[in-house]
Scaffold this motif. Structure first.
Motif, PDB file in Angstrom:
ATOM      1  N   ARG A 120      10.227   7.669  -4.384  1.00 43.66           N
ATOM      2  CA  ARG A 120      11.652   7.333  -4.328  1.00 43.66           C
ATOM      3  C   ARG A 120      11.884   5.927  -3.753  1.00 43.66           C
ATOM      4  N   GLY A 121      10.820   5.291  -3.268  1.00 43.63           N
ATOM      5  CA  GLY A 121      10.943   3.919  -2.787  1.00 43.63           C
ATOM      6  C   GLY A 121      11.444   3.786  -1.375  1.00 43.63           C
ATOM      7  N   VAL A 122      11.214   4.816  -0.524  1.00 46.21           N
ATOM      8  CA  VAL A 122      11.675   4.723   0.864  1.00 46.21           C
ATOM      9  C   VAL A 122      10.521   4.782   1.858  1.00 46.21           C
ATOM     10  N   LEU A 123       9.292   4.850   1.368  1.00 44.45           N
ATOM     11  CA  LEU A 123       8.127   4.935   2.252  1.00 44.45           C
ATOM     12  C   LEU A 123       6.963   4.190   1.644  1.00 44.45           C
ATOM     13  N   CYS A 124       6.252   3.428   2.482  1.00 47.51           N
ATOM     14  CA  CYS A 124       4.966   2.842   2.131  1.00 47.51           C
ATOM     15  C   CYS A 124       4.181   2.720   3.428  1.00 47.51           C
ATOM     16  N   PHE A 125       2.964   2.226   3.347  1.00 43.06           N
ATOM     17  CA  PHE A 125       2.144   2.071   4.543  1.00 43.06           C
ATOM     18  C   PHE A 125       2.450   0.745   5.223  1.00 43.06           C
ATOM     19  N   GLY A 126       2.404   0.772   6.558  1.00 47.25           N
ATOM     20  CA  GLY A 126       2.455  -0.437   7.342  1.00 47.25           C
ATOM     21  C   GLY A 126       1.068  -0.727   7.898  1.00 47.25           C
ATOM     22  N   PRO A 127       0.917  -1.834   8.610  1.00 52.73           N
ATOM     23  CA  PRO A 127      -0.386  -2.136   9.222  1.00 52.73           C
ATOM     24  C   PRO A 127      -0.728  -1.091  10.279  1.00 52.73           C
ATOM     25  N   SER A 128      -1.994  -0.766  10.379  1.00 56.90           N
ATOM     26  CA  SER A 128      -2.430   0.254  11.335  1.00 56.90           C
ATOM     27  C   SER A 128      -2.220  -0.210  12.767  1.00 56.90           C
ATOM     28  N   LYS A 129      -1.935   0.755  13.654  1.00 53.77           N
ATOM     29  CA  LYS A 129      -1.894   0.509  15.092  1.00 53.77           C
ATOM     30  C   LYS A 129      -3.193   1.053  15.670  1.00 53.77           C
ATOM     31  N   LYS A 142       0.863  -1.177   0.000  1.00 49.36           N
ATOM     32  CA  LYS A 142       0.000   0.000   0.000  1.00 49.36           C
ATOM     33  C   LYS A 142       0.899   1.226   0.000  1.00 49.36           C
ATOM     34  N   THR A 143       0.812   2.014  -1.056  1.00 47.20           N
ATOM     35  CA  THR A 143       1.709   3.144  -1.212  1.00 47.20           C
ATOM     36  C   THR A 143       1.058   4.189  -2.114  1.00 47.20           C
ATOM     37  N   HIS A 144       1.796   5.244  -2.429  1.00 47.73           N
ATOM     38  CA  HIS A 144       1.271   6.286  -3.313  1.00 47.73           C
ATOM     39  C   HIS A 144       1.570   5.906  -4.756  1.00 47.73           C
ATOM     40  N   GLY A 145       0.526   5.925  -5.574  1.00 47.58           N
ATOM     41  CA  GLY A 145       0.660   5.518  -6.963  1.00 47.58           C
ATOM     42  C   GLY A 145       0.226   6.603  -7.914  1.00 47.58           C
ATOM     43  N   PRO A 146      -0.525   6.259  -8.981  1.00 50.42           N
ATOM     44  CA  PRO A 146      -0.965   7.266  -9.955  1.00 50.42           C
ATOM     45  C   PRO A 146      -1.689   8.425  -9.285  1.00 50.42           C
ATOM     46  N   ARG A 147      -1.395   9.629  -9.767  1.00 52.49           N
ATOM     47  CA  ARG A 147      -2.010  10.878  -9.285  1.00 52.49           C
ATOM     48  C   ARG A 147      -1.622  11.196  -7.841  1.00 52.49           C
ATOM     49  N   GLY A 148      -0.630  10.504  -7.305  1.00 53.99           N
ATOM     50  CA  GLY A 148      -0.221  10.725  -5.934  1.00 53.99           C
ATOM     51  C   GLY A 148      -1.157  10.124  -4.916  1.00 53.99           C
ATOM     52  N   THR A 189       4.002  -5.901  -5.000  1.00 51.40           N
ATOM     53  CA  THR A 189       5.332  -5.619  -4.449  1.00 51.40           C
ATOM     54  C   THR A 189       6.414  -5.891  -5.484  1.00 51.40           C
ATOM     55  N   ALA A 190       6.254  -6.961  -6.238  1.00 50.42           N
ATOM     56  CA  ALA A 190       7.264  -7.323  -7.233  1.00 50.42           C
ATOM     57  C   ALA A 190       7.394  -6.279  -8.334  1.00 50.42           C
ATOM     58  N   ASP A 191       6.373  -5.437  -8.512  1.00 46.21           N
ATOM     59  CA  ASP A 191       6.401  -4.420  -9.566  1.00 46.21           C
ATOM     60  C   ASP A 191       6.933  -3.077  -9.075  1.00 46.21           C
ATOM     61  N   LEU A 192       7.310  -2.976  -7.809  1.00 43.28           N
ATOM     62  CA  LEU A 192       7.795  -1.690  -7.289  1.00 43.28           C
ATOM     63  C   LEU A 192       8.965  -1.124  -8.084  1.00 43.28           C
ATOM     64  N   PRO A 193       9.932  -1.938  -8.518  1.00 43.99           N
ATOM     65  CA  PRO A 193      11.025  -1.346  -9.303  1.00 43.99           C
ATOM     66  C   PRO A 193      10.536  -0.588 -10.536  1.00 43.99           C
ATOM     67  N   MET A 194       9.519  -1.117 -11.230  1.00 40.82           N
ATOM     68  CA  MET A 194       8.977  -0.406 -12.387  1.00 40.82           C
ATOM     69  C   MET A 194       8.229   0.849 -11.968  1.00 40.82           C
ATOM     70  N   TRP A 195       7.341   0.716 -10.978  1.00 42.85           N
ATOM     71  CA  TRP A 195       6.545   1.865 -10.554  1.00 42.85           C
ATOM     72  C   TRP A 195       7.433   2.996 -10.042  1.00 42.85           C
ATOM     73  N   ILE A 196       8.404   2.664  -9.208  1.00 41.06           N
ATOM     74  CA  ILE A 196       9.273   3.696  -8.651  1.00 41.06           C
ATOM     75  C   ILE A 196      10.134   4.318  -9.736  1.00 41.06           C
ATOM     76  N   GLY A 197      10.643   3.485 -10.642  1.00 37.76           N
ATOM     77  CA  GLY A 197      11.421   4.022 -11.750  1.00 37.76           C
ATOM     78  C   GLY A 197      10.635   4.998 -12.598  1.00 37.76           C
ATOM     79  N   ALA A 198       9.347   4.694 -12.825  1.00 44.03           N
ATOM     80  CA  ALA A 198       8.506   5.577 -13.648  1.00 44.03           C
ATOM     81  C   ALA A 198       8.053   6.811 -12.878  1.00 44.03           C
ATOM     82  N   LEU A 199       7.499   6.602 -11.682  1.00 42.80           N
ATOM     83  CA  LEU A 199       6.904   7.713 -10.946  1.00 42.80           C
ATOM     84  C   LEU A 199       7.941   8.704 -10.435  1.00 42.80           C
ATOM     85  N   SER A 200       9.137   8.239 -10.144  1.00 42.01           N
ATOM     86  CA  SER A 200      10.160   9.143  -9.613  1.00 42.01           C
ATOM     87  C   SER A 200      10.815   9.991 -10.689  1.00 42.01           C
ATOM     88  N   THR A 201      10.615   9.636 -11.950  1.00 45.53           N
ATOM     89  CA  THR A 201      11.300  10.367 -13.025  1.00 45.53           C
ATOM     90  C   THR A 201      10.356  11.121 -13.951  1.00 45.53           C
TER      91      THR A 201
END
Length: 390
Positions: free
Chosen positions: A180-189, A78-84, A91-103
């Motif tokens: 940039r691939g350094v933040l995503c959501f964790g399970p809620s407390k 669970k993270t920020h994707g299209p349109r922020g 998870t396995a697709d993060l390298p593609m998503w981060i490569g695209a969204l960060s640039t």
């Protein structure tokens, strides 16, 4: 699939999109990550809506299966994707998503100068987020405290107006940190959101090179929602049209995508992906808030014909604010569900008379929605009084 075509009708495009989004026939064996990949992400600002988006595309999955994929198996993130906006992504697709969204280019910071992070402060915050979250799941308050200690008191200044309160300055960098691939959501407390670092669950991943990642993401989008235009792609990503037009032109020039007609209007598909079935779109589906299919679906006037646009789009034409009844590939009503314990009270407001076949299919869809959400359904046909985002 029919023979190759150089021009297709709305019905042909709609039927193929439904099939590829697992809305024509729910998938019998595909897991949550595979289904989310097919959608190019599931909108998850409201997690229960994402669970339903994924679950109704499966013949068997429930919200427990999607939660297990997200929090136990970690095949989803669970993270920020299209349109922020917040999305579930494989998870396995993060390298593609981060490569695209960060640039790719993004809208300018909307805040006044006295609120904005400087470029230097932004880089400090993003670096600190990556370090602080490398081995932790922290609430906003805990992360604020850690970032103030790592960067300076300015990071915690309560200057950002949001949801009738003021947020700390560092939160302007949340989406960028995700990209940039350094933040995503964790399970809620309890009721509190947490953040963590996705590298905890996909160690040592490297983002795909920017131009290659952007090309792959466009190809994924065209596979799911083509034929499509640069304008619709730019809208889906909240990116400049000029950038999208240039990207389409580059990939067309290299032979990776090709132009065909959609109702005689120029649109694009992946190279060679020109087979379309002659069978018309069929099926009754209840799509939740911001379902990927209606957010990406273009042209809007074909997906939301006549009264559907007035009832289910915002005045500016934004899709997703209302859950919709989809009949044979077009929006044909709205719906709402209210939960009380295990009981799901579902109200469906069709915009026209339901045929006997459509009513029977609606009953089946209500049962499937209840199975996904692990509840007992009660269906009413009538006016939906709840407003957008209710």
């Amino acid at each position: 699939m029919g023979s190759p075509a150089d021009s297709v009708s709305w019905d042909e495009a709609s039927a193929r999109r439904l099939e590829r989004s697992a809305l024509a026939t729910p998938a019998a064996t595909a897991g949550p990550a595979e289904l989310v990949r097919a959608l190019c992400g599931a909108h998850a600002q409201v997690l229960s809506a994402a669970e339903l988006s994924v679950g109704i595309r499966s013949a068997v999955a429930t919200r427990s299966d999607i939660r297990a994929a997200l929090w136990e198996e970690r095949s989803l993130v669970k993270t920020h994707g299209p349109r922020g906006t917040v999305h579930l992504l494989p998870t396995a697709d993060l390298p593609m998503w981060i490569g695209a969204l960060s640039t790719m280019p993004h809208p300018a910071n909307p805040f006044p100068e006295h609120i904005r992070l400087t470029d230097e402060q932004t880089e400090q915050v993003v670096a600190a987020i990556g370090q602080v979250l490398a081995g932790a799941e922290l609430t906003v308050d805990e992360l604020t405290e850690a970032l103030v200690e790592a960067t300076g008191p300015w990071a915690g200044d309560l200057v950002m107006p949001a949801f009738q309160e003021m947020w700390p300055r560092w939160r302007q960098a949340v989406t960028l940190a995700a990209y940039r691939g350094v933040l995503c959501f964790g399970p809620s407390k309890g009721r509190k959101v947490t953040y963590t670092n996705p590298r905890r669950h996909l160690p040592s991943f490297e983002p795909v090179d920017g131009p290659l990642a952007q090309a792959r993401l466009l190809e994924r989008y065209l596979h799911a929602y083509g034929p499509a235009t640069p304008q619709s792609y730019a809208k889906w990503l909240s990116a400049p049209r000029s950038w999208a037009t240039e990207l389409f032109g580059s990939l067309e020039g290299s032979g990776r995508i090709q132009r065909i007609g959609l109702d005689s209007t120029p649109a694009w598909v992946n190279a060679g992906d020109t087979g379309f079935s002659q069978a018309p779109p069929r099926g009754v589906r209840l799509l939740p808030y911001f379902d990927a299919y209606v957010v990406a679906g273009q042209p809007r006037e074909r997906l939301y014909p006549g009264r559907a646009a007035e009832r289910a789009l915002t005045p500016s034409g934004q899709a997703g604010n209302y859950p919709v009844l989809l009949i044979d590939g077009v929006v044909s009503g709205v719906w709402h569900q209210r939960r009380s314990g295990k009981r799901l009270s579902i109200t469906v407001e069709p915009l026209g008379e339901l045929s006997t076949a459509h009513r029977a299919a609606l009953d089946e869809q209500v049962e499937r929605v209840a199975a996904v959400l692990e509840g007992r359904p009660e269906l009413a046909i009538g006016t939906v009084t709840a407003g957008a985002h209710a």
